[in-house]
Design a protein around this motif. Structure first.
Motif, short mmCIF file in Angstrom:
data_model
loop_
_atom_site.label_atom_id
_atom_site.label_comp_id
_atom_site.label_asym_id
_atom_site.label_seq_id
_atom_site.Cartn_x
_atom_site.Cartn_y
_atom_site.Cartn_z
N GLN A 175 0.80 -1.22 0.00
CA GLN A 175 0.00 0.00 0.00
C GLN A 175 0.84 1.27 0.00
O GLN A 175 1.94 1.31 0.58
CB GLN A 175 -0.92 0.02 1.22
N TYR A 176 0.27 2.31 -0.61
CA TYR A 176 0.78 3.67 -0.52
C TYR A 176 -0.17 4.42 0.40
O TYR A 176 -1.35 4.60 0.06
CB TYR A 176 0.84 4.34 -1.89
N VAL A 177 0.34 4.86 1.54
CA VAL A 177 -0.50 5.43 2.59
C VAL A 177 -0.01 6.85 2.91
O VAL A 177 1.16 7.05 3.21
CB VAL A 177 -0.46 4.57 3.87
N MET A 178 -0.94 7.80 2.88
CA MET A 178 -0.60 9.19 3.18
C MET A 178 -1.13 9.53 4.57
O MET A 178 -2.28 9.22 4.90
CB MET A 178 -1.22 10.12 2.14
N ILE A 179 -0.29 10.16 5.38
CA ILE A 179 -0.67 10.58 6.73
C ILE A 179 -0.40 12.07 6.86
O ILE A 179 0.75 12.52 6.72
CB ILE A 179 0.11 9.82 7.82
N THR A 180 -1.45 12.86 7.11
CA THR A 180 -1.25 14.29 7.36
C THR A 180 -0.98 14.51 8.84
O THR A 180 -1.39 13.73 9.69
CB THR A 180 -2.47 15.11 6.91
N GLY A 181 -0.29 15.59 9.15
CA GLY A 181 0.07 15.85 10.54
C GLY A 181 0.98 14.79 11.10
O GLY A 181 0.87 14.39 12.27
N GLN A 216 12.72 2.31 5.58
CA GLN A 216 11.37 2.37 5.05
C GLN A 216 11.28 3.30 3.83
O GLN A 216 12.10 4.21 3.66
CB GLN A 216 10.39 2.87 6.13
N ARG A 217 10.26 3.05 3.00
CA ARG A 217 10.03 3.87 1.81
C ARG A 217 9.17 5.07 2.21
O ARG A 217 8.02 4.91 2.64
CB ARG A 217 9.33 3.04 0.73
N VAL A 218 9.74 6.27 2.04
CA VAL A 218 9.09 7.47 2.55
C VAL A 218 9.14 8.60 1.52
O VAL A 218 10.18 8.86 0.91
CB VAL A 218 9.78 7.97 3.85
N PHE A 219 8.01 9.26 1.35
CA PHE A 219 7.94 10.56 0.67
C PHE A 219 7.47 11.56 1.71
O PHE A 219 6.66 11.23 2.58
CB PHE A 219 6.92 10.53 -0.47
N SER A 220 7.96 12.79 1.64
CA SER A 220 7.48 13.79 2.61
C SER A 220 7.40 15.16 1.96
O SER A 220 8.18 15.48 1.06
CB SER A 220 8.37 13.84 3.85
N GLN A 221 6.44 15.95 2.44
CA GLN A 221 6.19 17.28 1.89
C GLN A 221 5.59 18.16 2.97
O GLN A 221 4.66 17.75 3.67
CB GLN A 221 5.21 17.18 0.72
N VAL A 222 6.12 19.36 3.13
CA VAL A 222 5.54 20.33 4.07
C VAL A 222 4.17 20.76 3.54
O VAL A 222 4.02 21.07 2.35
CB VAL A 222 6.45 21.54 4.25
N LEU A 223 3.16 20.75 4.42
CA LEU A 223 1.81 21.11 4.00
C LEU A 223 1.03 21.70 5.17
O LEU A 223 0.93 21.10 6.23
CB LEU A 223 1.06 19.86 3.49
N ASP A 224 0.46 22.88 4.94
CA ASP A 224 -0.48 23.50 5.86
C ASP A 224 -1.87 23.24 5.29
O ASP A 224 -2.25 23.81 4.27
CB ASP A 224 -0.20 24.99 5.97
N VAL A 225 -2.64 22.38 5.94
CA VAL A 225 -3.92 21.97 5.36
C VAL A 225 -5.00 23.06 5.47
O VAL A 225 -6.11 22.87 4.98
CB VAL A 225 -4.44 20.65 5.98
N CYS A 252 0.08 19.84 -3.25
CA CYS A 252 0.63 18.66 -2.60
C CYS A 252 0.14 17.38 -3.28
O CYS A 252 0.92 16.45 -3.52
CB CYS A 252 0.25 18.66 -1.12
N PHE A 253 -1.13 17.33 -3.60
CA PHE A 253 -1.65 16.12 -4.23
C PHE A 253 -1.18 15.98 -5.67
O PHE A 253 -1.06 14.85 -6.18
CB PHE A 253 -3.16 16.05 -4.09
N ALA A 254 -0.90 17.10 -6.32
CA ALA A 254 -0.26 17.01 -7.64
C ALA A 254 1.12 16.40 -7.50
O ALA A 254 1.54 15.58 -8.33
CB ALA A 254 -0.19 18.40 -8.27
N TRP A 255 1.83 16.77 -6.43
CA TRP A 255 3.15 16.20 -6.14
C TRP A 255 3.03 14.70 -5.85
O TRP A 255 3.85 13.90 -6.31
CB TRP A 255 3.77 16.93 -4.96
N VAL A 256 2.00 14.30 -5.09
CA VAL A 256 1.80 12.88 -4.80
C VAL A 256 1.59 12.12 -6.10
O VAL A 256 2.16 11.04 -6.31
CB VAL A 256 0.59 12.68 -3.86
N ARG A 257 0.78 12.68 -6.98
CA ARG A 257 0.51 12.02 -8.27
C ARG A 257 1.79 11.83 -9.07
O ARG A 257 2.02 10.78 -9.67
CB ARG A 257 -0.50 12.84 -9.06
N GLU A 258 2.63 12.84 -9.05
CA GLU A 258 3.86 12.79 -9.85
C GLU A 258 4.94 11.93 -9.19
O GLU A 258 5.67 11.21 -9.88
CB GLU A 258 4.40 14.20 -10.05
#
Length: 248
Positions: free
Chosen positions: A6-12, A54-63, A72-78
């Protein structure tokens, strides 16, 4: 689909429950996509996970920022290419008397907790729909069901998340996207050993909660095998919302 696929996104994900949930998914082999508005905290979480391989992507995001969410979600897609699960965890409060709470403070809490949850869910759903479905878990709170003084903005936002959850579950169901909420009670993210016996004993479960309790619930709600569970609000509070409280 097993967790390690799975690819799982966790905010905060920079601290607290979000950090530990991210660790729990990563430790089971999931590819985790982490966001937080605090760049330093996010970097610490990211480094902790990457140091363990672990396999990690990270991005600063103020929701609270709609444009930032879209970017941010465009970045996730890419960068990741897909998304199987979203844990909408980012949130905050403003603990002030309703007589003193300013409109901009109210708006910031609602825009972060409620609007941010909706916008992240919507953008995640676009990715999930393209790949045949997925799961969204929104972190609400027992404050949606009961209150302490001076918590109006937080309580309203969390109550809104519970309602938003079942609305999204109905709307997104045809695209095989399940949407559920978790309402934690007292989840200790600091020094668990410093808690007093009375802190534990006041809970019918006889203990204060910890982030692992929430992580296990997330695993259940994001497991594709549990595809008959959607639109629910899972209260994880050691029984406190079922306990009558009277002073002797």
């Amino acid at each position: 689909m097993a967790v390690d696929q799975q690819y799982v996104m966790i905010t905060g994900a920079g601290a607290g429950i979000g950090r530990e949930v991210a660790w729990a998914y990563a430790s089971k082999g999931a590819t985790v996509i982490l966001t937080d508005k605090n760049a330093e905290s996010l970097a610490q979480t990211t480094e902790r996970l990457r140091s363990g391989g672990q396999r990690v992507f990270s991005q600063v995001l103020d929701v609270s920022d709609p444009a930032a969410i879209a970017a941010c979600f465009a970045w996730v897609r890419e960068s990741a290419g897909r998304l199987d699960a979203l844990i909408n965890n980012a949130g905050l409060g403003a603990w002030k008397s309703p007589y003193d709470l300013e409109v901009d403070e109210w708006d910031y809490v609602l825009n972060t907790n409620l609007r941010g949850t909706f916008l992240c869910a919507r953008e995640a759903a676009k990715l999930m729909r393209a790949s045949g479905g997925g799961a969204i878990v929104n972190l609400a709170s027992t404050r949606a069901l009961m209150s302490e003084p001076n918590s109006e903005a937080y309580a309203a936002s969390k109550g809104g998340i519970v309602a938003l959850t079942h609305a999204l579950a109905v709307s997104l169901g045809p695209d095989l996207i399940r949407v559920n909420a978790i309402s934690p009670g007292w989840i200790e993210t600091g020094d668990y050993g410093a808690l007093r016996p009375i802190d534990h004993a006041q809970h019918p479960a006889q203990r204060v909660g910890n982030p692992d309790d929430i992580a296990r619930a997330c695993f259940y709600l994001t497991d594709p095998a549990n595809d008959f569970v959607t639109g629910t609000n899972l209260v994880i509070d050691g029984g406190m919302t079922r306990k009558m409280m009277y002073e002797e």
